[in-house]
Design an enzyme around this catalytic site. Structure first.
Site, mmCIF file in Angstrom:
data_model
loop_
_atom_site.group_PDB
_atom_site.id
_atom_site.type_symbol
_atom_site.label_atom_id
_atom_site.label_comp_id
_atom_site.label_asym_id
_atom_site.label_seq_id
_atom_site.Cartn_x
_atom_site.Cartn_y
_atom_site.Cartn_z
ATOM 1 N N CYS A 1 52.745 74.134 49.541
ATOM 2 C CA CYS A 1 52.420 74.027 50.963
ATOM 3 C C CYS A 1 53.361 72.989 51.573
ATOM 4 O O CYS A 1 53.253 71.799 51.273
ATOM 5 C CB CYS A 1 50.969 73.606 51.147
ATOM 6 N N CYS B 1 54.590 77.379 59.201
ATOM 7 C CA CYS B 1 54.358 77.610 57.766
ATOM 8 C C CYS B 1 55.667 77.416 56.984
ATOM 9 O O CYS B 1 56.572 78.253 57.050
ATOM 10 C CB CYS B 1 53.780 79.005 57.503
HETATM 11 O O1 PYC Z 1 53.394 75.042 55.407
HETATM 12 O O2 PYC Z 1 53.682 76.087 53.499
HETATM 13 C C1 PYC Z 1 52.996 75.775 54.479
HETATM 14 C C2 PYC Z 1 51.604 76.285 54.543
HETATM 15 C C3 PYC Z 1 50.982 77.155 53.692
HETATM 16 C C4 PYC Z 1 49.673 77.324 54.140
HETATM 17 C C5 PYC Z 1 49.526 76.546 55.270
HETATM 18 N N1 PYC Z 1 50.716 75.916 55.500
#
Ligand code: PYC
Length: 315
Positions: A88, A239
Site C-alpha cells: 500500500c 492509489c
Molecule cells: O496507495 O497503494 C495504495 C493503496 C492501496 C489500497 C489503498 N491505497
C-alpha cells in the site's frame, strides 16, 4: 482498559492509521511473519482500529515491526476493513510522514519492508515522498469479463503490489458525482471476475478494480481514476499500487517511455506523479510514485473489556 496509541495521516485524501504503542509485538522479525502473527493471533487489532465506531471503511492501518532485512528502517503490515493488503503506497507515504513526525527519520532514502517486498522511500526537505515500488508488470491485456447488468467489459490485469483490473472509458463517467454508480459498477466487475475465475498470476485474487477516464476540468493530470479496494471502499488517493499497475500497462503498450512523468488524478482530484524504470527481467518495471502525507491526529484509543464493540462492529 487497553490503550493503543496511533497517529493518523492522509495521503491525497486517503487515511492511514499507524500504531505506535500498545499493540502486541510480533515474536519473529519481518513483515511477512508479522502479518501471519496478526492474522492468526491478533486480528482484533485490525478490527478495533479500522471498523466503526473508531474507524471507517477507507482507513488503512499500518502495524510497524522489526524488519527481517537489516538494511530496512522498519517493517510495515497494512490492513483495512476486511483483511490485510500485500502492499500500500499511500500508507507507505503515511508511515514515512509518521516517522518524521516522531523524529525517527530525516530527509534521504529509507528502505521499508512490506509483505509484498522492499520499497525505497526518498523523503525530500519539503516532505514530498518518492517511493520506488516493487517490480510491477502487466499480466494480461484486453481480458473480457461478462458483468451482469453491464455486459462485456474489457480490461488489463496488472500487478503493482496488489492485483488490479484496469478499465478504460467504460461504465459510469469517472467523476466525483458518480461515486455511488462507480462503486456499484466496479463491485459488479470484481464479483464477475471472481465468479468467472479470472485471476492474476499464480491464482492471485484480483481485489482492486480501477476505472480510468479523462481528467475533469481544472485537474491537471493525464488521467483520472476511481479505485475500488477490497471491502468496497474507494481510494480517495490515486492509489500508489494502482498507479504502479497503470504504469506497467503504459510501459507494456509503449504509451509512456522510461523516465517520462505520468500524472494520475484520483476521483477527488488529488495527484500522484509516476514514472518507471525498465527492469532487465521480462517486461517488468520499477514504478516510481511521488506523493505527500499530512499528519491529522495523535490519539489514544481505549478498548474497554465491558464494551460489546471494543473490537469494532462486524468482522
Ligand atoms: O496507495 O497503494 C495504495 C493503496 C492501496 C489500497 C489503498 N491505497
Amino acid at each position: 482498559m487497553k490503550k493503543i496509541r496511533v497517529i493518523d495521516s492522509h495521503t491525497g485524501g486517503e487515511p492511514t492509521r499507524v500504531v505506535i504503542d500498545g499493540a502486541p509485538t510480533s515474536p519473529e522479525k519481518g513483515a511477512l511473519a508479522a502479518r501471519d502473527f496478526l492474522t492468526t493471533e491478533h486480528d482484533w487489532l485490525r478490527r478495533a482500529l479500522i471498523l466503526e465506531p473508531r474507524g471507517f471503511e477507507a482507513i488503512v492501518g499500518a502495524y510497524l515491526c522489526e524488519p527481517a532485512d537489516s538494511t530496512c528502517v522498519i517493517g510495515a503490515v497494512f490492513f483495512n476493513n476486511v483483511s490485510y493488503l500485500n502492499g500500500c503506497l499511500h500508507a507507505t507515504i503515511g508511515v514515512v510522514q509518521t516517522l518524521v513526525h516522531l523524529g525517527k527519520i530525516s530527509p534521504g532514502d529509507h528502505r521499508i519492508e512490506t509483505p509484498s517486498g522492499i520499497v525505497t522511500a526518498t523523503l525530500a526537505d519539503d516532505g514530498t515522498v518518492t517511493v520506488k515500488n516493487i517490480p510491477s508488470y502487466r499480466f494480461r491485456e484486453n481480458q473480457v469479463v461478462e458483468v451482469p447488468g453491464y455486459g462485456p467489459i474489457t480490461g488489463d490485469i496488472a500487478w503493482g503490489g496488489n492485483w488490479f483490473f484496469l478499465i478504460q472509458d467504460q461504465g459510469p463517467e469517472v467523476r466525483f458525482s458518480e461515486i455511488e454508480e462507480l462503486t456499484r459498477f466496479t463491485s459488479a466487475v470484481m464479483e464477475a471476475l471472481e465468479d468467472q475465475k479470472i485471476r492474476g498470476a499464480y491464482g492471485g485474487e484480483i481485489d482492486h478494480i480501477e476505472s480510468f477516464g479523462p481528467p475533469q476540468e481544472g485537474v491537471e493530470a493525464d488521467s483520472q481514476n476511481f479505485v475500488l479496494c477490497p471491502g468496497k471502499a474507494y481510494d480517495r488517493s490515486p492509489c500508489g499500487t494502482g498507479t504502479s499497475a497503470k504504469l506497467a500497462c503504459l510501459a507494456a503498450s509503449g504509451t509512456l517511455a522510461e523516465g517520462e512523468t505520468w500524472r494520475q488524478a484520483s476521483i477527488i482530484g488529488t495527484i500522484f506523479e509516476g514514472s518507471f524504470i525498465n527492469l532487465p527481467e521480462g517486461k517488468k518495471i520499477t514504478p516510481v510514485i511521488q506523493g505527500k502525507a499530512y499528519i491529522i491526529a495523535e490519539s489514544t484509543l481505549l478498548l474497554d473489556p465491558s464494551d460489546p464493540f471494543q473490537f469494532g462492529i462486524g468482522s
